[in-house]
Design a protein around this motif. Structure first.
Motif, PDB file in Angstrom:
ATOM      1  N   VAL A 157       3.495   8.721  26.246  1.00 41.55           N
ATOM      2  CA  VAL A 157       2.625   9.462  27.145  1.00 41.55           C
ATOM      3  C   VAL A 157       1.755   8.449  27.883  1.00 41.55           C
ATOM      4  CG1 VAL A 157       0.683  11.065  27.243  1.00 41.55           C
ATOM      5  CG2 VAL A 157       2.602  11.542  25.742  1.00 41.55           C
ATOM      6  N   VAL A 158       1.570   8.657  29.176  1.00 44.21           N
ATOM      7  CA  VAL A 158       0.737   7.787  30.009  1.00 44.21           C
ATOM      8  C   VAL A 158      -0.547   8.538  30.347  1.00 44.21           C
ATOM      9  CG1 VAL A 158       0.588   6.497  32.168  1.00 44.21           C
ATOM     10  CG2 VAL A 158       2.802   6.733  30.999  1.00 44.21           C
ATOM     11  N   ASP A 205      -9.753  24.160  28.965  1.00 43.06           N
ATOM     12  CA  ASP A 205     -10.248  24.195  27.599  1.00 43.06           C
ATOM     13  C   ASP A 205      -9.457  25.171  26.734  1.00 43.06           C
ATOM     14  OD1 ASP A 205     -12.277  23.296  25.729  1.00 43.06           O
ATOM     15  OD2 ASP A 205     -13.031  25.349  25.780  1.00 43.06           O
ATOM     16  N   GLY A 206      -9.005  24.704  25.589  1.00 40.80           N
ATOM     17  CA  GLY A 206      -8.253  25.543  24.659  1.00 40.80           C
ATOM     18  C   GLY A 206      -6.763  25.549  24.876  1.00 40.80           C
ATOM     19  N   ASP A 207      -6.305  24.973  25.996  1.00 41.98           N
ATOM     20  CA  ASP A 207      -4.863  24.885  26.210  1.00 41.98           C
ATOM     21  C   ASP A 207      -4.259  23.819  25.297  1.00 41.98           C
ATOM     22  OD1 ASP A 207      -4.835  26.832  28.164  1.00 41.98           O
ATOM     23  OD2 ASP A 207      -4.956  25.424  29.838  1.00 41.98           O
ATOM     24  N   ARG A 208      -2.952  23.877  25.165  1.00 38.67           N
ATOM     25  CA  ARG A 208      -2.229  22.876  24.380  1.00 38.67           C
ATOM     26  C   ARG A 208      -1.076  22.341  25.218  1.00 38.67           C
ATOM     27  NH1 ARG A 208      -2.104  20.978  19.251  1.00 38.67           N
ATOM     28  NH2 ARG A 208      -0.110  20.322  18.344  1.00 38.67           N
ATOM     29  N   VAL A 209      -0.953  21.043  25.261  1.00 35.83           N
ATOM     30  CA  VAL A 209       0.117  20.367  25.988  1.00 35.83           C
ATOM     31  C   VAL A 209       1.111  19.837  24.968  1.00 35.83           C
ATOM     32  CG1 VAL A 209       0.701  18.388  27.435  1.00 35.83           C
ATOM     33  CG2 VAL A 209      -1.343  19.751  27.956  1.00 35.83           C
ATOM     34  N   ASP A 210       2.328  20.352  24.998  1.00 38.85           N
ATOM     35  CA  ASP A 210       3.364  19.896  24.069  1.00 38.85           C
ATOM     36  C   ASP A 210       4.219  18.821  24.728  1.00 38.85           C
ATOM     37  OD1 ASP A 210       2.800  21.549  21.798  1.00 38.85           O
ATOM     38  OD2 ASP A 210       3.576  23.250  22.937  1.00 38.85           O
ATOM     39  N   VAL A 211       4.535  17.794  23.954  1.00 37.93           N
ATOM     40  CA  VAL A 211       5.393  16.702  24.417  1.00 37.93           C
ATOM     41  C   VAL A 211       6.540  16.595  23.424  1.00 37.93           C
ATOM     42  CG1 VAL A 211       5.519  14.279  25.082  1.00 37.93           C
ATOM     43  CG2 VAL A 211       3.368  15.547  25.403  1.00 37.93           C
ATOM     44  N   ALA A 228       9.374  15.153  23.379  1.00 39.99           N
ATOM     45  CA  ALA A 228      10.000  13.845  23.165  1.00 39.99           C
ATOM     46  C   ALA A 228       9.269  13.025  22.119  1.00 39.99           C
ATOM     47  CB  ALA A 228      10.062  13.070  24.483  1.00 39.99           C
ATOM     48  N   LEU A 229       7.985  13.306  21.908  1.00 39.34           N
ATOM     49  CA  LEU A 229       7.214  12.613  20.871  1.00 39.34           C
ATOM     50  C   LEU A 229       6.992  13.489  19.644  1.00 39.34           C
ATOM     51  CD1 LEU A 229       4.393  10.725  22.824  1.00 39.34           C
ATOM     52  CD2 LEU A 229       6.356   9.734  21.670  1.00 39.34           C
ATOM     53  N   GLY A 230       7.383  14.759  19.747  1.00 40.72           N
ATOM     54  CA  GLY A 230       7.112  15.677  18.654  1.00 40.72           C
ATOM     55  C   GLY A 230       5.643  15.927  18.445  1.00 40.72           C
ATOM     56  N   LEU A 231       4.863  15.891  19.539  1.00 40.80           N
ATOM     57  CA  LEU A 231       3.415  15.999  19.454  1.00 40.80           C
ATOM     58  C   LEU A 231       2.895  17.068  20.402  1.00 40.80           C
ATOM     59  CD1 LEU A 231       2.206  12.279  19.545  1.00 40.80           C
ATOM     60  CD2 LEU A 231       2.247  13.795  17.564  1.00 40.80           C
ATOM     61  N   GLY A 232       1.723  17.571  20.086  1.00 43.51           N
ATOM     62  CA  GLY A 232       0.970  18.420  20.990  1.00 43.51           C
ATOM     63  C   GLY A 232      -0.430  17.876  21.139  1.00 43.51           C
ATOM     64  N   PHE A 233      -1.029  18.142  22.291  1.00 46.19           N
ATOM     65  CA  PHE A 233      -2.384  17.686  22.578  1.00 46.19           C
ATOM     66  C   PHE A 233      -3.262  18.897  22.874  1.00 46.19           C
ATOM     67  CE2 PHE A 233       0.382  14.191  23.584  1.00 46.19           C
ATOM     68  CZ  PHE A 233      -0.286  13.086  23.118  1.00 46.19           C
ATOM     69  N   ASP A 234      -4.386  18.979  22.192  1.00 43.57           N
ATOM     70  CA  ASP A 234      -5.369  20.009  22.489  1.00 43.57           C
ATOM     71  C   ASP A 234      -6.215  19.555  23.669  1.00 43.57           C
ATOM     72  OD1 ASP A 234      -4.665  21.763  20.370  1.00 43.57           O
ATOM     73  OD2 ASP A 234      -5.736  20.475  18.967  1.00 43.57           O
ATOM     74  N   VAL A 235      -6.436  20.469  24.597  1.00 45.13           N
ATOM     75  CA  VAL A 235      -7.254  20.181  25.773  1.00 45.13           C
ATOM     76  C   VAL A 235      -8.683  20.629  25.496  1.00 45.13           C
ATOM     77  CG1 VAL A 235      -7.562  20.594  28.238  1.00 45.13           C
ATOM     78  CG2 VAL A 235      -5.243  20.488  27.269  1.00 45.13           C
ATOM     79  N   HIS A 293      -6.632  15.596  22.794  1.00 44.65           N
ATOM     80  CA  HIS A 293      -6.681  15.167  21.396  1.00 44.65           C
ATOM     81  C   HIS A 293      -5.347  15.505  20.745  1.00 44.65           C
ATOM     82  CE1 HIS A 293      -7.883  16.010  17.038  1.00 44.65           C
ATOM     83  NE2 HIS A 293      -7.947  14.703  17.198  1.00 44.65           N
ATOM     84  N   GLY A 294      -4.653  14.477  20.270  1.00 42.87           N
ATOM     85  CA  GLY A 294      -3.381  14.691  19.596  1.00 42.87           C
ATOM     86  C   GLY A 294      -2.806  13.383  19.102  1.00 42.87           C
ATOM     87  N   GLY A 295      -1.904  13.470  18.128  1.00 42.03           N
ATOM     88  CA  GLY A 295      -1.297  12.258  17.590  1.00 42.03           C
ATOM     89  C   GLY A 295      -2.303  11.321  16.961  1.00 42.03           C
ATOM     90  N   GLY A 296      -3.425  11.862  16.484  1.00 40.72           N
ATOM     91  CA  GLY A 296      -4.458  11.028  15.876  1.00 40.72           C
ATOM     92  C   GLY A 296      -5.320  10.286  16.867  1.00 40.72           C
ATOM     93  N   ALA A 297      -5.171  10.594  18.173  1.00 39.68           N
ATOM     94  CA  ALA A 297      -5.898   9.870  19.206  1.00 39.68           C
ATOM     95  C   ALA A 297      -6.684  10.835  20.087  1.00 39.68           C
ATOM     96  CB  ALA A 297      -4.937   9.049  20.062  1.00 39.68           C
TER      97      ALA A 297
END
Length: 256
Positions: free
Chosen positions: A26-27, A90-96, A98-105, A119-123
């Protein structure tokens, strides 16, 4: 296991990559396309782009990156964000996948009115809202908004990697020492930062636990910060919002 990779850009920006085991990444905030394309030439493979806010040093390279890698791009709902971005809030989730990850917005207004963090993948990709030992300037928001935004970020797990968008840690540390002279954890962090910078390494990412222990803008309730503000103002701040506003105004004029 993911790894965070800071790509230096401009004078002191970082474009962040969050990469998986197969070099899919992810960039985040590609203000300049060149560092991203150079990383891709070394084998990293962009699979999504995340944008935190509209400032040119965060979005200026988006079109060139997407022209080379036509991947999903996500950013705040603001007409100043490049048109290619899918709007999230706010409250949306972005799924990726290819990385098997999701990010909370997370909405974090203050630096700009539409600033978001991911916030996702520990970062935590926090753009210009939270810096190591500091926080962003208030260009469009109010002190109360920024304080609420920082409170939300500070509540995330302590082991979260804080991926700030600028190499400001040493300069922020000089102000942090003025705002809270006695803080052993902060002094230890600054010694570590000095050693890393002397080796030509980034001071980032930090951790949220470390920021809670060291960053005066996350410590407006700390006795040492309140004492410093009282000495500067001639009286104790009336509440947390007043303390934060005074701290931010002090930093804006700080020349140390």
């Amino acid at each position: 296991m993911t790894r965070t990779i800071p790509l230096p850009a401009f004078q002191d920006n970082y474009i962040w990559l969050l990469a998986g085991a197969d070099d899919a990444c992810v960039v985040v905030d590609p203000g300049d396309a060149a560092p991203v394309l150079e990383a891709a030439a070394r084998g990293l493979r962009p699979v999504a782009v995340l944008l935190t806010h509209h400032h040119a040093d965060h979005v200026g390279g988006v079109e060139a990156v997407l022209a080379r890698f036509p991947v999903p791009c996500y950013g705040p709902d603001d007409p100043r964000i490049p048109a290619a971005a899918i709007r999230v809030g706010d409250g949306d989730r972005v799924d990726v996948p290819a990385l098997g990850l999701g990010f909370d917005v997370i909405a974090v207004p203050g630096h700009t009115r539409s600033h978001i963090a991911f916030h996702g993948g520990g970062a935590l990709f926090c753009g210009d809202t939270l810096f190591s030992l500091g926080c962003g300037r208030l260009f469009e928001g109010t002190p109360a908004q920024m304080l609420a935004s920082l409170d939300r970020l500070a509540a995330l797990p302590g082991d979260t990697r804080v991926c700030c968008a600028h190499e400001y840690t040493e300069a922020n540390g000089r102000f942090a020492r003025a705002a809270e002279p006695e803080n052993a954890a902060r002094d230890e962090r600054l010694a570590e930062v000095a050693a890393r910078r002397a080796r030509g390494e980034p001071s980032l990412p930090s951790t949220l636990a470390g920021e809670r222990a060291c960053n005066p803008f996350l410590r407006v309730d700390a006795p040492g910060v309140l004492a410093g503000l009282a000495a500067r103002l001639g009286q104790a701040p009336g509440d947390r919002a007043e303390a934060f506003a005074a701290l931010r105004a002090w930093k804006d004029g700080f020349a140390g």
